[in-house]
Design a protein around this motif. Structure first.
Motif, mmCIF file in Angstrom:
data_model
loop_
_atom_site.group_PDB
_atom_site.id
_atom_site.type_symbol
_atom_site.label_atom_id
_atom_site.label_comp_id
_atom_site.label_asym_id
_atom_site.label_seq_id
_atom_site.Cartn_x
_atom_site.Cartn_y
_atom_site.Cartn_z
ATOM 1 N N LEU A 143 -8.945 4.591 -7.471
ATOM 2 C CA LEU A 143 -9.502 5.730 -6.745
ATOM 3 C C LEU A 143 -8.448 6.710 -6.247
ATOM 4 C CD1 LEU A 143 -12.281 3.916 -4.671
ATOM 5 C CD2 LEU A 143 -12.555 5.273 -6.753
ATOM 6 N N LEU A 144 -7.222 6.228 -6.038
ATOM 7 C CA LEU A 144 -6.174 7.114 -5.525
ATOM 8 C C LEU A 144 -5.777 8.199 -6.527
ATOM 9 C CD1 LEU A 144 -3.738 4.744 -3.571
ATOM 10 C CD2 LEU A 144 -5.103 6.624 -2.644
ATOM 11 N N ILE A 145 -5.718 7.842 -7.806
ATOM 12 C CA ILE A 145 -5.291 8.828 -8.807
ATOM 13 C C ILE A 145 -6.254 10.021 -8.889
ATOM 14 C CG2 ILE A 145 -4.933 9.235 -11.281
ATOM 15 C CD1 ILE A 145 -3.452 6.639 -11.441
ATOM 16 N N PRO A 146 -7.579 9.805 -9.075
ATOM 17 C CA PRO A 146 -8.472 10.978 -9.087
ATOM 18 C C PRO A 146 -8.463 11.743 -7.768
ATOM 19 C CG PRO A 146 -9.735 8.938 -9.119
ATOM 20 C CD PRO A 146 -8.318 8.573 -9.381
ATOM 21 N N LEU A 147 -8.264 11.033 -6.648
ATOM 22 C CA LEU A 147 -8.194 11.709 -5.350
ATOM 23 C C LEU A 147 -6.992 12.645 -5.292
ATOM 24 C CD1 LEU A 147 -9.064 12.130 -2.402
ATOM 25 C CD2 LEU A 147 -7.671 10.117 -1.803
ATOM 26 N N PHE A 148 -5.825 12.148 -5.691
ATOM 27 C CA PHE A 148 -4.613 12.971 -5.661
ATOM 28 C C PHE A 148 -4.658 14.094 -6.700
ATOM 29 C CE2 PHE A 148 -2.206 9.188 -3.720
ATOM 30 C CZ PHE A 148 -2.314 9.725 -2.449
ATOM 31 N N ILE B 273 8.437 15.485 -21.603
ATOM 32 C CA ILE B 273 9.595 14.695 -21.173
ATOM 33 C C ILE B 273 9.510 14.360 -19.693
ATOM 34 C CG2 ILE B 273 12.098 14.737 -20.803
ATOM 35 C CD1 ILE B 273 12.317 16.412 -23.371
ATOM 36 N N PHE B 274 9.353 15.404 -18.861
ATOM 37 C CA PHE B 274 9.363 15.164 -17.418
ATOM 38 C C PHE B 274 8.030 14.606 -16.918
ATOM 39 C CE2 PHE B 274 12.928 18.070 -17.935
ATOM 40 C CZ PHE B 274 13.890 17.417 -17.163
ATOM 41 N N GLY B 275 6.941 14.921 -17.629
ATOM 42 C CA GLY B 275 5.660 14.300 -17.295
ATOM 43 C C GLY B 275 5.701 12.807 -17.592
ATOM 44 N N GLY B 276 6.253 12.448 -18.755
ATOM 45 C CA GLY B 276 6.397 11.024 -19.102
ATOM 46 C C GLY B 276 7.319 10.298 -18.137
ATOM 47 N N LEU B 277 8.382 10.991 -17.722
ATOM 48 C CA LEU B 277 9.315 10.412 -16.755
ATOM 49 C C LEU B 277 8.618 10.155 -15.418
ATOM 50 C CD1 LEU B 277 12.344 9.701 -16.220
ATOM 51 C CD2 LEU B 277 12.616 12.048 -15.392
ATOM 52 N N GLY B 278 7.841 11.133 -14.953
ATOM 53 C CA GLY B 278 7.143 10.982 -13.679
ATOM 54 C C GLY B 278 6.110 9.873 -13.711
ATOM 55 N N TYR C 256 0.816 -1.217 0.000
ATOM 56 C CA TYR C 256 0.000 0.000 0.000
ATOM 57 C C TYR C 256 0.849 1.266 0.000
ATOM 58 C CZ TYR C 256 -4.259 -2.698 0.507
ATOM 59 O OH TYR C 256 -5.308 -3.552 0.277
ATOM 60 N N THR C 257 2.032 1.206 0.615
ATOM 61 C CA THR C 257 2.945 2.348 0.565
ATOM 62 C C THR C 257 3.381 2.603 -0.880
ATOM 63 O OG1 THR C 257 3.774 1.918 2.804
ATOM 64 C CG2 THR C 257 5.140 3.287 1.373
ATOM 65 N N SER C 258 3.736 1.535 -1.586
ATOM 66 C CA SER C 258 4.133 1.658 -2.998
ATOM 67 C C SER C 258 2.982 2.190 -3.836
ATOM 68 C CB SER C 258 4.588 0.297 -3.541
ATOM 69 O OG SER C 258 5.712 -0.181 -2.849
ATOM 70 N N LEU C 259 1.771 1.722 -3.534
ATOM 71 C CA LEU C 259 0.592 2.157 -4.280
ATOM 72 C C LEU C 259 0.346 3.658 -4.078
ATOM 73 C CD1 LEU C 259 -1.303 0.539 -6.087
ATOM 74 C CD2 LEU C 259 -2.886 0.330 -4.160
ATOM 75 N N VAL C 260 0.453 4.122 -2.844
ATOM 76 C CA VAL C 260 0.235 5.533 -2.539
ATOM 77 C C VAL C 260 1.323 6.408 -3.172
ATOM 78 C CG1 VAL C 260 0.221 7.260 -0.693
ATOM 79 C CG2 VAL C 260 -1.067 5.139 -0.411
ATOM 80 N N VAL C 261 2.583 6.011 -2.994
ATOM 81 C CA VAL C 261 3.700 6.794 -3.539
ATOM 82 C C VAL C 261 3.630 6.837 -5.065
ATOM 83 C CG1 VAL C 261 6.211 6.879 -3.819
ATOM 84 C CG2 VAL C 261 5.229 6.377 -1.577
ATOM 85 N N GLY C 262 3.395 5.682 -5.687
ATOM 86 C CA GLY C 262 3.343 5.613 -7.151
ATOM 87 C C GLY C 262 2.216 6.439 -7.741
ATOM 88 N N THR C 263 1.012 6.310 -7.180
ATOM 89 C CA THR C 263 -0.128 7.064 -7.714
ATOM 90 C C THR C 263 0.015 8.564 -7.446
ATOM 91 O OG1 THR C 263 -1.357 6.520 -5.679
ATOM 92 C CG2 THR C 263 -1.780 5.166 -7.624
ATOM 93 N N LEU C 264 0.665 8.929 -6.334
ATOM 94 C CA LEU C 264 0.906 10.350 -6.050
ATOM 95 C C LEU C 264 1.842 10.958 -7.092
ATOM 96 C CD1 LEU C 264 0.602 12.859 -4.314
ATOM 97 C CD2 LEU C 264 2.446 11.994 -2.842
ATOM 98 N N ILE C 265 2.902 10.223 -7.450
ATOM 99 C CA ILE C 265 3.844 10.715 -8.471
ATOM 100 C C ILE C 265 3.145 10.851 -9.822
ATOM 101 C CG2 ILE C 265 5.936 10.146 -9.768
ATOM 102 C CD1 ILE C 265 6.985 8.760 -7.241
ATOM 103 N N ILE C 266 2.305 9.877 -10.167
ATOM 104 C CA ILE C 266 1.549 9.942 -11.424
ATOM 105 C C ILE C 266 0.636 11.169 -11.431
ATOM 106 C CG2 ILE C 266 -0.235 8.804 -12.815
ATOM 107 C CD1 ILE C 266 0.874 6.115 -11.713
ATOM 108 N N SER C 267 -0.052 11.386 -10.328
ATOM 109 C CA SER C 267 -0.993 12.510 -10.228
ATOM 110 C C SER C 267 -0.286 13.850 -10.308
ATOM 111 C CB SER C 267 -1.782 12.411 -8.915
ATOM 112 O OG SER C 267 -2.463 11.174 -8.827
ATOM 113 N N LEU C 268 0.853 13.976 -9.630
ATOM 114 C CA LEU C 268 1.622 15.216 -9.680
ATOM 115 C C LEU C 268 2.140 15.482 -11.091
ATOM 116 C CD1 LEU C 268 3.636 14.984 -6.333
ATOM 117 C CD2 LEU C 268 1.913 16.709 -6.914
ATOM 118 N N SER C 269 2.560 14.432 -11.780
ATOM 119 C CA SER C 269 3.052 14.582 -13.155
ATOM 120 C C SER C 269 1.939 15.096 -14.061
ATOM 121 C CB SER C 269 3.572 13.237 -13.684
ATOM 122 O OG SER C 269 4.634 12.764 -12.890
ATOM 123 N N PHE C 270 0.735 14.620 -13.807
ATOM 124 C CA PHE C 270 -0.408 15.063 -14.614
ATOM 125 C C PHE C 270 -0.808 16.497 -14.254
ATOM 126 C CE2 PHE C 270 -5.059 15.533 -15.030
ATOM 127 C CZ PHE C 270 -5.180 15.363 -16.398
#
Length: 284
Positions: free
Chosen positions: A82-87, A106-111, A7-21
């Motif tokens: 649900l985490l991605i739309p939340l973040f 470039i940096f959005g794709g990287l994130g 769940y830590t990986s899930l939260v961290v990963g989806t947060l990075i995806i959301s910030l990149s977007f």
């Protein structure tokens, strides 16, 4: 401890995806595929916030897929979905990092690649188009990889029409960087992996059924017996893409925690389901 790590990986990963977007792709209208890219296009057409469209699309997909597939088959997708739309909602309004679309792609794709790599490495997923792929596989036997590829392509083409052809090219750059970054995070190499799963007969059907439907891979079954116990065992041989290794391990261990798994590199693979470079094209 494994659940905490998951769940830590899930939260961290989806947060990075959301910030990149939120900070890069969204403000620069870079729709590099996925449900986030689709929501960006729809929000522009309907003049609605991206987070609202993303929430609506996510909930609709979860409800539709749970109706056809059953809630049990979606358990691992619900949290990530649900985490991605939340973040995205929580980070909305933060100052964007750049107005340069090339830097954003470039940096959005990287994130996004880093975020997805973290999630997939932990054995999770983020729902979205993978839910549609799972649904079409169940209803029409369409390969998961084919569905996701076609949907991502449609999103980028639609982005080129709604925004501009130049934005579509930037989106393609972002998608390429995302894929390469995911490979690095997951430790993927060219070629395929061969997995030998040695399990009890009682788990044979459940393991093979989930490998066929969730991983979109075929299985060759062999029979054997334990050298010490002489107990009959089932041996399942699977050739798969390296990106699916962690998912396979988690899947098998969730069914039979005593299963013996042997993983090795396949330097050359020929035949149905693989291309000339030995890369998986779907179910074999």
């Amino acid at each position: 401890m494994n659940q905490i790590k998951y769940y830590t990986s899930l939260v961290v990963g989806t947060l990075i995806i959301s910030l990149s977007f939120t900070l890069l792709q969204g403000p620069n209208q870079i729709a590099s595929g996925g449900l986030t890219g689709a929501s960006l296009i729809i929000s522009n057409i309907l003049h609605l916030p991206s987070s609202m469209v993303l929430w609506g699309a996510t909930v609709f997909l979860l409800l539709a897929c749970s109706y056809f597939l059953g809630i049990q088959s979606l358990m691992k997708s619900i949290v990530g979905s649900l985490l991605i739309p939340l973040f995205v909602y929580l980070t909305n309004g933060m100052p964007i990092l750049t107005n340069d679309p090339l830097l954003a792609s470039i940096f959005g794709g990287l994130g996004v690649g880093i975020g997805l790599g973290i999630v997939f490495r932990a054995g999770g997923n983020t729902g979205g188009f993978t839910l549609i792929a799972q649904l079409l596989f169940q209803l029409k036997s369409v390969k998961h990889s084919t569905t996701v590829l076609c949907l991502d392509a449609l999103v980028m083409i639609a982005g080129g029409i709604v925004f501009s052809p130049e934005n579509a090219l930037y989106a393609l750059v972002g998608a390429f960087i995302t894929r390469k970054t995911m490979d690095v995070i997951q430790g993927n190499k060219k070629g395929s992996k061969v997995a030998y799963i040695i399990s009890s007969k009682e788990y044979e059907h459940e393991i093979s059924n989930k490998v066929l439907h969730r991983l979109d891979r075929g299985i060759t079954k062999l029979t054997g017996s334990g050298g010490y116990t002489n107990t009959e065992r089932i041996i399942m041989m699977i050739v798969l893409d390296p990106s699916k290794v962690n998912e396979l391990k988690n899947l098998v261990q969730s069914i039979d925690h005593q299963a013996f798994i042997i993983m090795s590199d396949a330097t050359e693979v020929f035949g149905e389901g693989f291309n000339s470079a030995g890369l998986s094209l779907g179910k074999g």
